[in-house]
Scaffold this motif. Structure first.
Motif, mmCIF file in Angstrom:
data_model
loop_
_atom_site.group_PDB
_atom_site.id
_atom_site.type_symbol
_atom_site.label_atom_id
_atom_site.label_comp_id
_atom_site.label_asym_id
_atom_site.label_seq_id
_atom_site.Cartn_x
_atom_site.Cartn_y
_atom_site.Cartn_z
ATOM 1 N N ALA A 109 0.966 -1.092 -0.026
ATOM 2 C CA ALA A 109 -0.141 -0.070 0.018
ATOM 3 C C ALA A 109 0.907 1.275 -0.020
ATOM 4 O O ALA A 109 0.593 2.140 -0.610
ATOM 5 N N LEU A 110 1.945 1.240 0.742
ATOM 6 C CA LEU A 110 2.897 2.401 0.877
ATOM 7 C C LEU A 110 3.527 2.623 -0.713
ATOM 8 O O LEU A 110 3.474 3.728 -1.043
ATOM 9 N N ARG A 111 3.936 1.432 -1.222
ATOM 10 C CA ARG A 111 4.560 1.552 -2.598
ATOM 11 C C ARG A 111 3.756 2.249 -3.450
ATOM 12 O O ARG A 111 3.882 2.941 -4.277
ATOM 13 N N ALA A 142 12.784 9.353 4.387
ATOM 14 C CA ALA A 142 12.691 9.963 3.151
ATOM 15 C C ALA A 142 13.536 8.926 2.144
ATOM 16 O O ALA A 142 13.219 8.901 0.999
ATOM 17 N N SER A 143 14.407 8.224 2.595
ATOM 18 C CA SER A 143 15.485 7.494 1.808
ATOM 19 C C SER A 143 14.422 6.288 1.212
ATOM 20 O O SER A 143 14.942 5.810 0.266
ATOM 21 N N THR A 144 13.377 5.803 2.233
ATOM 22 C CA THR A 144 12.665 4.772 1.675
ATOM 23 C C THR A 144 11.745 5.404 0.660
ATOM 24 O O THR A 144 11.496 4.531 -0.523
ATOM 25 N N VAL A 145 11.316 6.444 0.414
ATOM 26 C CA VAL A 145 10.544 7.064 -0.623
ATOM 27 C C VAL A 145 11.588 7.013 -1.803
ATOM 28 O O VAL A 145 11.163 6.721 -2.941
ATOM 29 N N TRP A 146 12.814 7.593 -1.427
ATOM 30 C CA TRP A 146 13.632 7.630 -2.861
ATOM 31 C C TRP A 146 13.981 6.146 -3.099
ATOM 32 O O TRP A 146 13.879 5.959 -4.592
ATOM 33 N N GLU A 147 14.198 5.092 -2.344
ATOM 34 C CA GLU A 147 14.524 3.993 -3.006
ATOM 35 C C GLU A 147 13.131 3.342 -3.802
ATOM 36 O O GLU A 147 13.337 2.854 -4.865
ATOM 37 N N ILE A 148 11.925 3.757 -3.269
ATOM 38 C CA ILE A 148 10.838 3.030 -4.140
ATOM 39 C C ILE A 148 10.608 3.800 -5.411
ATOM 40 O O ILE A 148 10.504 3.131 -6.418
ATOM 41 N N LYS A 150 13.155 4.980 -7.315
ATOM 42 C CA LYS A 150 14.286 4.360 -7.958
ATOM 43 C C LYS A 150 13.837 2.912 -8.598
ATOM 44 O O LYS A 150 14.503 2.821 -9.595
ATOM 45 N N GLN A 151 13.446 2.087 -7.763
ATOM 46 C CA GLN A 151 13.313 0.786 -8.173
ATOM 47 C C GLN A 151 12.039 0.636 -9.320
ATOM 48 O O GLN A 151 12.075 -0.009 -10.069
ATOM 49 N N ALA A 152 11.146 1.790 -9.068
ATOM 50 C CA ALA A 152 10.113 1.813 -10.086
ATOM 51 C C ALA A 152 10.399 2.588 -11.296
ATOM 52 O O ALA A 152 9.822 2.582 -12.295
ATOM 53 N N GLY A 153 11.802 3.147 -11.509
ATOM 54 C CA GLY A 153 12.258 3.527 -12.629
ATOM 55 C C GLY A 153 11.610 5.142 -12.670
ATOM 56 O O GLY A 153 11.597 5.505 -13.984
ATOM 57 N N VAL A 154 11.284 5.779 -11.861
ATOM 58 C CA VAL A 154 10.647 7.169 -11.795
ATOM 59 C C VAL A 154 11.643 8.019 -11.701
ATOM 60 O O VAL A 154 12.682 8.042 -10.892
ATOM 61 N N ASP A 155 11.747 9.100 -12.686
ATOM 62 C CA ASP A 155 12.812 10.006 -12.831
ATOM 63 C C ASP A 155 12.676 10.904 -11.852
ATOM 64 O O ASP A 155 11.568 11.143 -11.068
ATOM 65 N N PRO A 156 13.639 11.503 -11.615
ATOM 66 C CA PRO A 156 13.583 12.821 -10.615
ATOM 67 C C PRO A 156 12.378 13.931 -10.975
ATOM 68 O O PRO A 156 12.341 13.986 -12.061
ATOM 69 N N ALA A 157 12.112 14.754 -9.879
ATOM 70 C CA ALA A 157 11.183 15.686 -10.311
ATOM 71 C C ALA A 157 11.360 16.676 -11.542
ATOM 72 O O ALA A 157 10.662 16.795 -12.325
#
Length: 360
Positions: A109-111, A142-148, A150-157
């Motif tokens: 759910a978080l992901r 915040a590192s958890t959000v960044w890792e999710i 990155k794993q999903a292939g979402v580019d930075p803002a």
């Protein structure tokens, strides 16, 4: 031959006498093992295949017999194999599930929520998403959000927030009006032209006119007629007009809309997607109406396109509007269907188009 038969008879007799000395429980266990082996043979031909359940049953039953009884028992496998099965069963019982080292897995759910926030807000970085999650009650780093992300292939803002034309249309849809012209060939091989306008936010279509020759004066007059047919609120809400670069869209045509405060945006050469919503409606009108009717003249074509425009505005669902029709965007949800509900059908264009409504 007689001596051989006598010998066989003596062996059988000694075997029967030996069975008399065995307990009934051992006999029952042996019968159960043999019966289960027969069922395995019948199920797996030509080669028997033991499942995990078969191994558990045979291993448990054979364990009740002593060594001498196991050796005399006719098994499809060796007694050592059965004992190995039993050791595996014991190991499976006392072996705890393996747990991967490190941090526990993130909730699905978080992901899903993190990816949704990133998808719906292209200007949000992982820090901004992290702050939104904290306000929603998620205690994550915040590192958890960044890792999710990155794993999903979402580019930075900064890379996601591309100012594409499609994104501009979505953001400014409330005040965008598009215009286009499409042609229809009659049964007498005469070409007629239809001028129409479409609102981006509600997908409402306005049929401006039908003519054999599109001139600048005619198109300008149809634009004036459209603005006069709209109320003051809707006219004042027009901020952009998208049109192509046809010759009949002259400065006089643009002046009609600039007078009410709208900005005229001509599409770029070779970029028809800038007017994709209008082109999409042209395709729907052709597939569902004009290509299925033999048009005889201007009056007939006007009746057909007006009827289809009414169907488009009053009944046809649109995915961009949440499967609502343009006139039903602000309407309440339809009543729930029950056993007493009845659905009726209304025909348009002589039965080419069917509309359905629910009645009590």
């Amino acid at each position: 031959m007689a001596i051989r038969l006598l010998y066989r008879f003596c062996c059988l007799l000694l075997g029967w006498l030996r069975l008399l000395g065995r307990s009934s429980a051992a006999k029952d266990v042996e019968i159960l093992v043999l019966r289960h082996q027969l069922s395995v043979l019948e199920r797996g031909r030509p080669k028997p295949a033991f499942t995990l359940g078969d191994r558990a049953v045979i291993a448990a039953l054979v364990r009740l017999l002593n060594k001498r009884q196991r050796l005399s028992l006719k098994l499809l496998v060796t007694p050592r194999t059965v004992l190995r099965w039993h050791v595996r069963l014991v190991a499976r019982k006392w072996t705890y599930p393996h747990r991967r080292p490190g941090r526990p897995a993130k909730p699905e759910a978080l992901r899903a929520l993190v990816l949704r926030l990133a998808r719906e807000n292209d200007g949000w970085g992982y820090r901004r998403i992290h702050g939104e999650l904290l306000s929603l009650g998620w205690k994550v780093a915040a590192s958890t959000v960044w890792e999710i992300l990155k794993q999903a292939g979402v580019d930075p803002a900064p890379q996601r927030a591309g100012r594409s034309w499609a994104r501009f249309l979505t953001a400014q849809a409330h005040g965008i009006l598009a215009v286009d012209v499409f042609h229809v060939d009659t049964v007498f091989l005469r070409r007629l032209f239809v001028l129409f306008f479409i609102e981006h936010d509600t997908r409402r279509v306005h049929i401006a006119g039908v003519t054999r020759n599109v001139t600048a004066e005619w198109a300008t007059q149809q634009a004036r007629n459209l603005l006069m047919s709209l109320d003051d609120v809707r006219t004042a809400g027009i901020r952009y007009l998208i049109r192509d670069n046809a010759g009949y869209f002259t400065e006089g045509f643009d002046a009609v809309f600039t007078a009410v405060g709208a900005r005229v945006v001509p599409i770029l050469p070779g970029v028809p997607r800038m007017n994709a919503i209008a082109e999409r409606w042209v395709g729907s009108c052709r597939r569902e109406a004009t290509d299925r009717v033999l048009i005889t003249g201007e009056r007939h074509l006007r009746l057909v396109v007006d009827e289809y425009a009414d169907h488009h505005n009053e009944h046809r669902p649109h995915r961009s509007l949440g499967q609502r029709c343009p006139d039903g965007v602000g309407a309440p949800e339809p009543p729930a269907v029950d056993a007493s509900s009845r659905v009726i059908r209304r025909d348009r264009l002589g039965g080419l188009i069917h509309e359905y409504a629910q009645v009590a």
